[in-house]
Enzyme design. Structure first.
Site, mmCIF file in Angstrom:
data_model
loop_
_atom_site.group_PDB
_atom_site.id
_atom_site.type_symbol
_atom_site.label_atom_id
_atom_site.label_comp_id
_atom_site.label_asym_id
_atom_site.label_seq_id
_atom_site.Cartn_x
_atom_site.Cartn_y
_atom_site.Cartn_z
ATOM 1 N N LYS A 174 37.957 41.764 42.873
ATOM 2 C CA LYS A 174 37.609 42.370 41.812
ATOM 3 C C LYS A 174 38.998 42.946 41.054
ATOM 4 O O LYS A 174 39.068 42.807 39.880
ATOM 5 C CB LYS A 174 36.718 43.549 42.046
ATOM 6 C CG LYS A 174 35.209 43.161 42.407
ATOM 7 C CD LYS A 174 34.445 44.502 42.799
ATOM 8 C CE LYS A 174 32.934 44.023 43.059
ATOM 9 N NZ LYS A 174 32.665 43.202 44.139
ATOM 10 N N GLU B 66 37.431 53.062 39.903
ATOM 11 C CA GLU B 66 37.164 52.898 38.416
ATOM 12 C C GLU B 66 36.585 54.161 38.186
ATOM 13 O O GLU B 66 35.911 54.813 38.788
ATOM 14 C CB GLU B 66 35.899 51.975 38.338
ATOM 15 C CG GLU B 66 36.330 50.297 38.508
ATOM 16 C CD GLU B 66 35.181 49.314 38.453
ATOM 17 O OE1 GLU B 66 33.894 49.893 38.077
ATOM 18 O OE2 GLU B 66 35.214 48.320 38.045
ATOM 19 N N HIS C 240 22.887 51.229 44.214
ATOM 20 C CA HIS C 240 23.624 50.051 43.453
ATOM 21 C C HIS C 240 22.766 48.719 43.870
ATOM 22 O O HIS C 240 23.402 47.546 43.405
ATOM 23 C CB HIS C 240 25.065 50.226 44.065
ATOM 24 C CG HIS C 240 25.726 51.288 43.808
ATOM 25 N ND1 HIS C 240 26.118 51.512 42.508
ATOM 26 C CD2 HIS C 240 26.423 52.209 44.726
ATOM 27 C CE1 HIS C 240 26.692 52.767 42.572
ATOM 28 N NE2 HIS C 240 26.771 53.009 44.031
ATOM 29 N N ARG D 260 27.803 32.238 41.419
ATOM 30 C CA ARG D 260 26.742 31.527 41.762
ATOM 31 C C ARG D 260 25.433 31.829 40.908
ATOM 32 O O ARG D 260 25.621 32.431 40.086
ATOM 33 C CB ARG D 260 26.569 32.199 43.049
ATOM 34 C CG ARG D 260 26.381 33.649 43.261
ATOM 35 C CD ARG D 260 26.137 34.409 44.538
ATOM 36 N NE ARG D 260 26.160 35.751 44.770
ATOM 37 C CZ ARG D 260 25.250 36.560 44.103
ATOM 38 N NH1 ARG D 260 24.191 36.243 43.648
ATOM 39 N NH2 ARG D 260 25.434 37.885 44.362
#
Length: 635
Positions: free
Chosen positions: A116, A200, A235, A297
């Site tokens: 990430k 973040e 999440h 994917r």
């Protein structure tokens, strides 16, 4: 076009790939572990190869075994589905080096987007907006804590190699940072063999918006519009839809263009998803939508995109992997109506949504919906893998039409005896906020108990079960001389007495008495009576089982007050107390790792730990007594 395909996956995605490949005239090969020897995806394939024991680390995650199976069976190509090895660049490279076709993006693209932190830097270079945060190499606790303090709380810790909600923690305040970081790293290490993280800024009123992209080896990249996956729990996506509610054409054009730039930046081929987080506090605006990550994917929720575009994304994958160009140009793609998908899981909402593996004795999934599943009646949900039973997908002319179609599908399905999230899904779809498009990723958490269906049947449900039993009684079925309407009319008939239809039925919670004369048809119930004599009544998506005879002990096992039971098979990875310790209600006693997720077991009330059988590193089975807490004030 490839002629033979090995499907390196299991469950509903393996079944879906198999179905599309067979329709295209492609021979299919399945792989399976010990747990999946009789699985539906194995039964569907032309040929099947055993690749090892039940744990994925010894079977589905061993690339060498899968490549060997492909070569031994003469398969030309390998499709990884999603999960397992689908985003493993090393495996993709090994497939190509073995002379096989890899149905997926180039290994270099997987590597570029796999971490990430580096992916965010790549996106910034491509002009794609990203969320403010920390991407540095210094992973010391001190530096991460310093950067979190600079960003400001709440802050989000994310595993750089993460996905699927694993290795992710929201930190509310500075005092919680180190404990949450430790937990996040531990989960990330177990799931991805990499405990590095990034930070973040936590977005207020966050919406999860993602764009389906598709590239080919001829340099073409298109988007297939956006999906909204904002309805989440921890999440994990719960309900997904396409297109995104509240998305105007200008914002759609900008976000989809950014997604195409992101795909082109890594020379992408095949199906992929660019995921964005939107600050929706003032509605969806392009200047408040930020890149999160790319999934290199096919996604679990891809059917909603297929429903609104009329495209078979798996067929596209196979054609592009065979060297063909993308079948349609961007201007030939358009949005038609609205689609919503709900993920039906074998999990128990009453126990914190812990997986509920086991045999499926009774299964009916609404035949007016699109059902993507990897199980049939009589199959089992394994404790070794993701406990998904099916994806229920509906389409309507507009969002409200699709929402009502989903509610109908959820209220006309049943699964037994496993616990499922079916009633929970219904309550989510029935929310006023969901109907009114007031979505964000925290909605489910805020609603909390309001979304939990009632476990024990109410009187109207009991009466409906009795009514169903009466009209299906075997001796009345044998009365061929009497039309059913006349039999129904005689229910409860008594000379000089009130009409009564009381019957005792049995439930996992004990015997109940119902009256068929009180039941009114056409009021939102689904009543079913399979051949085994059980009765299922579904109301608001929640299915209640009834038995004609007293076997109500099924599923009713419980421990004495204060006994801490293992909710599922797993490994104890942390024990926070010792015998004799005083504890308070809600205090964490230990942590159980199961299916690569951490589950904290807490004290049910204030008291003392009088027994402790769990030890760090120990493997435990479901319902094992791990500890006993004696309530405060008792001798």
């Amino acid at each position: 076009m490839i002629q033979s395909l090995l499907i390196a996956n299991r469950g509903e995605i393996a079944c879906r790939i198999n179905r599309t490949a067979r329709e295209m005239g492609i021979r299919t090969v399945a792989v399976y572990s010990d747990a999946d020897a009789k699985a539906l995806h194995v039964r569907m394939a032309d040929e099947a190869v055993h690749i090892g024991p039940s744990p994925a680390a010894e079977s589905y995650l061993v690339g060498e075994k899968i490549i060997a199976a492909a070569k031994d069976t003469g398969a030309e190509a390998i499709h990884p589905g999603y999960g397992f090895l689908s985003e493993n660049a090393g495996f993709a490279r090994a497939v190509k080096e073995a002379g096989l076709v890899w149905v997926g993006p180039p290994p270099e693209a997987i590597e570029a987007m796999g971490l990430k932190d580096s992916a965010k830097q790549l996106m910034m270079d491509a002009g794609v907006p990203v969320t403010p945060g920390y991407l540095g190499e210094d992973q010391s606790v001190e530096r991460l804590k310093e950067e979190a303090d600079k960003i400001g709380y709440p802050v989000l810790i994310k595993a750089v190699a993460g996905g699927g909600g694993k290795g992710m923690r929201k930190v509310e305040k500075a005092a919680n940072f180190e404990a949450d970081l430790e937990s996040c790293r531990r989960e990330a290490k177990a799931s991805f063999s990499n405990d590095e993280v990034l930070l973040e800024k936590w977005i207020t009123s966050p919406r999860h918006i993602e764009v389906q992209v598709f590239g080919d080896s001829h340099g073409n990249v298109v988007h297939l519009f956006e999906r909204d996956c904002s309805l989440q729990r921890r999440h994990q996506k719960v309900i997904e839809e396409a297109p995104a509610p509240g998305m105007d054409e200008a914002t759609r054009e900008e976000i989809c263009a950014a997604a195409v730039r992101a795909a082109k930046a890594v020379d992408y081929e095949g199906a992929g998803t660019i995921e964005f987080i939107a600050d929706a506090s003032e509605g969806l605006r392009a200047d408040r939508i930020f890149f999160m990550e790319m999934n290199t994917r096919l996604q679990v929720e891809h059917p909603v995109t297929e429903e609104i575009t009329g495209v078979d994304l798996v067929e596209w994958q196979l054609r592009v992997a065979s060297g063909e160009p993308i079948p349609l140009k961007q201007e030939e793609l358009s949005i038609n109506g609205w689609a919503i998908e709900a993920r039906l899981y074998a999990e128990d909402p009453a126990k914190g949504f812990l997986p509920s593996p086991g045999r499926i004795d009774n299964l009916y999934l609404y035949d007016r919906a699109r059902i993507e599943t990897g199980v049939e009646e009589g199959d089992s949900v394994s404790p070794f893998y993701d406990p998904m039973i099916a994806k229920i997908v509906v389409h309507g002319d507009n969002r409200e039409g699709a929402r009502h179609a989903l509610l109908s599908a959820l209220n006309n399905s049943y699964v037994s005896p496993l616990q499922t999230n079916q009633g929970f899904l219904y309550e989510c779809a029935a929310l006023d906020e969901f109907a009114g498009e007031a979505l964000d990723t925290g909605l489910i958490e805020r609603k909390g108990e309001a979304l939990m269906p009632t476990i024990q049947p109410a009187q109207d449900v009991i009466d409906a079960a009795v009514w169903r039993y009466r009209i299906d009684m075997a001796d009345w079925e044998a009365c061929e001389d009497f039309p059913r309407s006349m039999i129904n009319a005689l229910f409860g008939f008594r000379l000089n007495a009130d009409a009564r239809n009381q019957i005792v039925l049995h439930t996992p919670y004990g015997p109940v008495t119902g009256d068929a004369s009180r039941h009114k048809t056409g009021v939102g119930f689904r009543c079913s009576m399979p051949e085994d004599g059980q009765i299922f009544v579904t109301k608001r998506g929640q299915t209640y089982p009834f038995f004609v005879r007293g076997n109500e002990t099924a599923g009713a096992a419980s421990a004495a007050d204060g006994a801490i039971l293992a909710p599922m098979p797993g490994k104890v990875i942390a024990v926070d107390v010792a015998e004799g310790d005083s504890v308070t209600a809600g205090q964490r006693l230990m942590v159980l790792e199961a299916m690569k997720m951490e589950h904290a077991l807490t004290a049910p009330f204030d008291g003392t730990v009088t027994e402790l059988s769990a030890a760090t590193g120990g493997q435990v089975q479901v319902d094992a007594v791990l500890a006993v807490v004696e309530p405060a004030g008792e001798d």
